[in-house]
Scaffold this motif. Structure first.
Motif, PDB file in Angstrom:
ATOM      1  N   ALA A   1      93.327  58.719  74.593  1.00  0.00           N
ATOM      2  CA  ALA A   1      92.850  58.347  75.934  1.00  0.00           C
ATOM      3  C   ALA A   1      92.242  56.949  75.961  1.00  0.00           C
ATOM      4  O   ALA A   1      92.008  56.402  77.051  1.00  0.00           O
TER       5      ALA A   1
ATOM      6  N   LYS B   1      91.420  51.490  80.342  1.00  0.00           N
ATOM      7  CA  LYS B   1      90.019  51.934  80.395  1.00  0.00           C
ATOM      8  C   LYS B   1      89.072  50.732  80.428  1.00  0.00           C
ATOM      9  O   LYS B   1      87.965  50.822  80.961  1.00  0.00           O
TER      10      LYS B   1
ATOM     11  N   GLU C   1      83.096  57.623  84.594  1.00  0.00           N
ATOM     12  CA  GLU C   1      84.453  58.168  84.601  1.00  0.00           C
ATOM     13  C   GLU C   1      85.190  57.820  83.303  1.00  0.00           C
ATOM     14  O   GLU C   1      85.924  58.637  82.739  1.00  0.00           O
ATOM     15  N   THR C   2      84.987  56.591  82.806  1.00  0.00           N
ATOM     16  CA  THR C   2      85.608  56.165  81.553  1.00  0.00           C
ATOM     17  C   THR C   2      85.083  56.987  80.383  1.00  0.00           C
ATOM     18  O   THR C   2      85.850  57.448  79.523  1.00  0.00           O
TER      19      THR C   2
ATOM     20  N   GLN D   1      83.842  59.978  80.366  1.00  0.00           N
ATOM     21  CA  GLN D   1      84.362  61.345  80.403  1.00  0.00           C
ATOM     22  C   GLN D   1      85.833  61.383  80.013  1.00  0.00           C
ATOM     23  O   GLN D   1      86.290  62.320  79.329  1.00  0.00           O
ATOM     24  N   ALA D   2      86.605  60.361  80.430  1.00  0.00           N
ATOM     25  CA  ALA D   2      88.043  60.345  80.160  1.00  0.00           C
ATOM     26  C   ALA D   2      88.338  60.248  78.669  1.00  0.00           C
ATOM     27  O   ALA D   2      89.299  60.844  78.172  1.00  0.00           O
TER      28      ALA D   2
END
Length: 296
Positions: free
Chosen positions: A33, A38, A49-50, A52-53
């Motif tokens: 990921a 990112k 958000e980054t 968590q991703a």
């Protein structure tokens, strides 16, 4: 920390530890990921958000454990490998034997392709273990390329990134850089690791998602083939001189403990070796049991 300790030893893979501890798929997904887009997310303020991703908390804790272990155990493991090699290799031999059982048990469905992949993985890993080491120059580009190749091996169960560095003739230089905290060399090495990890993890993650049985069979074969390298009792057939002028084994053959004692005149410590093999099996099975209990 166990992954870091395993990665320091030539012949043992941190990927094996990740697999038997049940975090392998999550590790690959988190690393895969970490794509260039990112960075754009971060530039636009999408920090949460980054994080968590890429499963940021998981990666940070894992990397902290690995680097702490490498920094703190490099000297100890070097000492143990030099002073008590049969006992240390016995423990890792038991670790990989039980890993074969655990990884093989996760194969959803056996087929002709799975059996072929198992055989190919076994032969591939065995050929790596009997390859003759090179002696590449310790330069920035060589260290970068060696790190990229070695990190790919580190996330594969059964193939040791440390052993790949040994084959390239870079292991002693990298270990010395860790001991002396050579910032320049370590920075180049880390950049190479990042480049190799980001490119290879996506491929491996895709294979596990789309061809899981065949991929797991191949990984099981890698573990079986690597047993040749970690057998504790060996006869050295030829030696080579490393870059520091020290003699190192070049070609070795596996022997039984009784033969080892006759050929070398040194104690085989087979009782202690057998006990450590059993200890490794018990530790892994206990860890796997705790993992299943936690899932339930």
């Amino acid at each position: 920390m166990a992954m870091g300790a395993a990665d320091v030893v030539p012949g043992v893979s941190g990927g094996t530890i990740a697999f038997i501890s049940g975090i392998y798929d999550r590790l690959l997904a988190a690393v895969a990921a970490c794509t260039p887009n990112k960075l754009l997310w971060l530039a636009r303020g999408r920090v949460r958000e980054t994080w968590q991703a890429i499963d940021g908390t998981f990666l940070c804790i894992l990397l902290a454990g690995i680097f702490t272990s490498i920094a703190s155990l490099a000297r100890l493991i070097s000492y143990l490998l030099e002073q008590h090699p049969q006992l240390i290799w016995s423990f890792f031999f038991g670790l990989i034997v039980v890993s074969v059982l655990l990884v093989g048990r996760q194969i959803p469905r056996w087929s002709a392709w799975s059996v072929l992949a198992l055989l190919l993985g076994t032969v591939f890993a065995y050929l790596i273990t009997v390859a003759v080491p090179l002696q590449l120059p310790v330069t920035g580009p060589v260290i970068f390329l060696g790190a990229a190749i070695a990190i790919c091996a580190m996330i594969l169960p059964g193939i040791s990134g440390s052993f790949i560095l040994l084959l390239l003739g870079l292991y002693a230089s990298v270990l010395q850089a860790v001991k002396n905290f050579d910032v320049g060399l370590l920075a180049i090495f880390i950049l190479g690791c990042v480049a190799g990890l980001l490119s290879f993890s996506r491929l491996l993650s895709w294979l596990l998602s789309h061809a899981r049985s065949v991929t797991l069979a191949f990984l099981t074969g890698l573990l079986i083939g690597s047993l040749n390298k970690v057998w504790p009792w060996k006869q050295t057939l030829s030696w080579r001189e490393n870059s520091q002028g020290q003699l190192e084994p070049l070609v070795q053959s596996n022997v039984w403990p009784a033969q080892f004692q006759q050929l070398t005149g040194e104690p085989a410590y087979w009782q202690g070796g057998l006990a450590l093999m059993l200890l490794a099996v018990v530790l892994v099975l206990t860890l796997e049991y705790w993992g299943r209990q936690a899932e339930r």
